[in-house]
Scaffold this motif. Structure first.
Motif, PDB file in Angstrom:
ATOM      1  N   PRO A  69      76.231  37.986  41.931  1.00 46.80           N
ATOM      2  CA  PRO A  69      77.313  38.711  41.270  1.00 46.80           C
ATOM      3  C   PRO A  69      77.474  40.140  41.781  1.00 46.80           C
ATOM      4  O   PRO A  69      78.604  40.645  41.856  1.00 46.80           O
ATOM      5  CB  PRO A  69      76.914  38.686  39.786  1.00 46.80           C
ATOM      6  CG  PRO A  69      75.469  38.345  39.765  1.00 46.80           C
ATOM      7  CD  PRO A  69      75.217  37.511  40.967  1.00 46.80           C
ATOM      8  N   THR A  72      79.317  39.976  45.176  1.00 51.38           N
ATOM      9  CA  THR A  72      80.720  39.635  44.949  1.00 51.38           C
ATOM     10  C   THR A  72      81.498  40.828  44.417  1.00 51.38           C
ATOM     11  O   THR A  72      82.606  41.132  44.890  1.00 51.38           O
ATOM     12  CB  THR A  72      80.823  38.464  43.953  1.00 51.38           C
ATOM     13  OG1 THR A  72      80.110  37.342  44.467  1.00 51.38           O
ATOM     14  CG2 THR A  72      82.269  38.083  43.718  1.00 51.38           C
ATOM     15  N   SER A  73      80.914  41.529  43.444  1.00 55.33           N
ATOM     16  CA  SER A  73      81.588  42.687  42.852  1.00 55.33           C
ATOM     17  C   SER A  73      81.751  43.823  43.859  1.00 55.33           C
ATOM     18  O   SER A  73      82.786  44.495  43.885  1.00 55.33           O
ATOM     19  CB  SER A  73      80.807  43.166  41.627  1.00 55.33           C
ATOM     20  OG  SER A  73      81.443  44.265  41.020  1.00 55.33           O
TER      21      SER A  73
END
Length: 337
Positions: A69, A72-73
């Protein structure tokens, strides 16, 4: 404005004049740092937060993170600004795309030795039998590693079932023909069981041979020697076969190190060059990190407490990473502890 500093052995808040931040450098501004959910990563995140605040005038905030995550962020939203400990092999393709597109930058090498895997024996055993540093020596002394249930066989402790390293360990066990030397690969049942088997052997000074990895608290507590297979490293075969469950013809190779990097957004890199220079120098060897992780485990310390310990006990290390001006400001902050 208020920022954290070490005081009485813990992080405390202190008011600093606005003029200090103006002189502290570059337009660092607000900075978000991914606080990953494993010990080495949360420790480094707290180290970075304190150094960027006190040394470089950043308004540094920790935010929860994890490998996928966070990556991705950072690619999609340019936040958080910093991922202090990114095991790049697991996200290499996505990270490389982010770098190619001008969204991310590899800022520095977090672990200079890389993530380290291998087959190990206790140092006290190598002191007695130096040939055990090599796989040939392990084979020749197989009877030392007595199987707990079968006196006619030797035992090698493997990786817990369900872990990725179970696949690699089993393939290498077969590729190295260890069964032909009388070994049986044992399942420790869990990560805790694997660690406990090393601790038990050390307490009794008994022979032990098996899989483990670094950096870890266990290798910080117990001196272990990685066995040299005498094969060198075949990265392509390791990735295409040894790591794959359906590999039918595994060949011998040492484990390649796993790159562990500090990744930042390109926006942060552009606006905070002095902070970026610090991150490019901030690096730990595996023995250094092993010892810190062992201290954390022994003292049940979280990342904040471990950072406090680090600044007090390892000044010679962290002062190598910062500019003279930042070191001076750090020293002033640390005087209040």
């Amino acid at each position: 404005m208020r920022f954290s500093l070490l005081c009485s052995g813990m992080l405390a808040s202190v008011a600093l004049p606005v003029s200090w931040f103006a002189s502290a450098a570059n337009d660092c501004g607000q900075v978000t740092i991914a606080d990953m959910n494993w010990n080495s990563a949360t420790f480094i995140a707290h180290v970075d937060q304190f150094i960027l605040q006190q040394g470089y005038g950043c308004d540094a905030e920790l935010v929860p993170g994890d490998s996928i995550p966070t990556t991705t962020s950072m690619i999609e939203k340019s936040e958080p600004d910093i991922a202090p400990e990114m095991w790049s092999n697991t996200m290499r393709e996505a990270l490389d795309i982010g770098v190619k597109e001008g969204r991310l930058r590899y800022a520095g090498v977090t672990l200079s030795d890389g993530g380290e895997e291998g087959f190990w024996v206790p140092a006290y055993l190598v002191n007695e039998y130096p040939e055990l540093k090599t796989l040939a020596g392990i084979r020749a002394k197989a009877k030392l590693f007595r199987h707990p249930e079968d006196p006619d066989r030797a035992a090698m402790m493997g990786c817990p079932a369900g872990w990725t390293c179970q696949i690699t360990t089993e393939h290498l066990f077969d590729a190295l023909n260890l069964a032909d030397s009388g070994f049986e690969l044992l399942d420790p049942g869990s990560g805790a069981g694997l660690a406990a088997s090393i601790a038990k052997a050390y307490e009794r000074k008994e022979p032990w041979f098996g899989y483990y990895w670094a950096p870890t608290a266990i290798l910080g507590k117990y001196e272990m020697v990685k066995v040299d297979f005498g094969t060198g490293v075949d990265v392509a075969h390791y990735q295409s076969c040894i790591t794959q469950a359906d590999c039918l013809n595994p060949k011998p190779t040492m484990y390649p190190p796993s790159p562990v990097d500090t990744v930042v957004t390109e926006k942060f890199a552009q606006r905070a060059p002095q902070a970026l220079a610090y991150l490019s120098k901030r690096s730990f060897t595996n023995p250094q990190m092993n010892r810190i992780l062992a201290w954390m485990e022994d003292n049940q310390a979280d990342g904040e407490i471990a950072a406090d310990y680090f600044f007090r006990e390892h000044q010679k290390l962290w002062t190598q990473w910062v500019s003279p001006e930042a070191e001076k400001r750090m020293m002033e902050a640390l005087k209040t502890q």
